[in-house]
Design an enzyme around this catalytic site. Structure first.
Site, PDB file in Angstrom:
ATOM      1  N   CYS A 119       0.825  -1.215   0.000  1.00  0.00           N
ATOM      2  CA  CYS A 119       0.000   0.000   0.000  1.00  0.00           C
ATOM      3  C   CYS A 119       0.860   1.267   0.000  1.00  0.00           C
ATOM      4  CB  CYS A 119      -1.002  -0.024   1.145  1.00  0.00           C
ATOM      5  SG  CYS A 119      -2.346   1.174   0.911  1.00  0.00           S
ATOM      6  N   HIS A 237      -3.787  -5.132   0.685  1.00  0.00           N
ATOM      7  CA  HIS A 237      -3.341  -5.488   2.040  1.00  0.00           C
ATOM      8  C   HIS A 237      -3.492  -6.988   2.295  1.00  0.00           C
ATOM      9  CE1 HIS A 237      -2.891  -1.420   3.883  1.00  0.00           C
ATOM     10  NE2 HIS A 237      -3.697  -1.089   2.877  1.00  0.00           N
ATOM     11  N   GLU A 239      -2.014  -8.610   4.577  1.00  0.00           N
ATOM     12  CA  GLU A 239      -1.894  -8.868   6.018  1.00  0.00           C
ATOM     13  C   GLU A 239      -3.256  -8.987   6.684  1.00  0.00           C
ATOM     14  OE1 GLU A 239      -2.126  -4.384   5.785  1.00  0.00           O
ATOM     15  OE2 GLU A 239      -1.294  -6.029   4.598  1.00  0.00           O
TER      16      GLU A 239
END
Length: 276
Positions: A119, A237, A239
């Site tokens: 990002c 993202h 994660e």
């Protein structure tokens, strides 16, 4: 007889400057999601890199670290760093973070140290190597609104927002085994001019670049750059959903493998690692 202890690789995780507490004291912070991915998927030891700008000792960091994760953030890269117009009033910036991440990126790429840019980190990678950014994709004609959904539910905010077309034969194609994957979307900025030396690995339906890989020497780096190591960037993202999404998990697993190979090569004399 005691077996030799396995030493885990050290993964630098970029921090942001954030204000906490009653009096808004400045802190250096990274989201817990990156720490958990480093602990549980990569199998490394997360080392938080403060957003301390020119005070950062880049050489010392790179001597000690085995890989770097550049995290997402609410703040935007300062437009003076890519000759862009001033941000709209109220746009969050973090000059302390810019001051460490951009030189760190250039030095890490030169060394061939594994780098995973996510990002804001993806945008930093492009700027550090000579590219520029759009500041608000949602204001451009024929572009989707890529910004964070204003929803109370984390599942909605972090859920899949759109598909991306994966470049055939590229790094992301080999990793995912697919020509199209679904991603979340929580950003305003996006790549405008692609930095020299970056290969496009995935594109949103509106043409926004969503994934890149460092493949050659870039602006701001000596022309005697060795073969690039593992350095990739993604606009979304992983994660948030590596527990449920195979591609997100594979991104961290592959980065972890590159980090361990880099650490081993460093002990044996140094060989750079290509993304595969």
């Amino acid at each position: 007889m005691r077996l030799p202890r396995v030493v885990k690789p050290l993964i630098g995780v970029s921090c942001c400057t954030k204000q906490f507490g009653t009096f808004g004291m400045p802190n250096h912070a990274a989201s817990d999601t990156y720490i958990r991915a480093t602990d549980e998927v990569i199998g490394g030891v997360p080392v938080l890199l403060p957003a301390n700008g020119p005070m950062a000792d880049i050489d010392t960091l790179l001597e000690r670290l085995d890989g770097i994760i550049l995290t997402g953030s609410r703040s935007n890269v300062q437009p003076t760093l890519y000759e862009g117009p001033p941000h709209a009033e109220g746009t969050p910036e973090d000059p302390g973070r810019d001051g460490i991440t951009l030189p760190l990126i250039r030095a890490a790429v030169f060394r061939g140290m594994p780098l995973l840019a996510i990002c804001r980190g993806f945008q930093e990678l492009n700027v550090a190597l000579g590219g520029s950014l759009h500041q608000r994709l949602q204001d451009l004609p024929d572009r989707m609104d890529h910004s964070t959904p204003m929803q109370g539910s984390a599942r909605v905010r972090q859920g899949k927002a759109h598909a991306i077309r994966v470049t055939p034969g590229g790094w992301l194609h080999r990793l995912s085994g697919a020509t199209e994957i679904a991603v979340n979307s929580l950003h305003n900025q996006g790549i405008d001019r692609l930095a020299p030396g970056l290969a496009v690995e995935g594109v949103a339906p509106d043409g926004t670049i969503e994934a890149v890989q460092v493949i050659t020497c870039c602006d701001g780096i000596s022309s005697d750059l060795p073969a690039p190591g593992y350095a990739v960037g993604i606009q979304w993202h992983p994660e948030y959903d590596w527990r449920s999404d195979p591609v997100s998990r594979a991104i961290f697993k592959q980065f972890g493998a590159a980090v361990r190979a880099y650490a081993e090569d460093a002990r044996l004399g140094g060989i750079s690692i290509a993304a595969d």
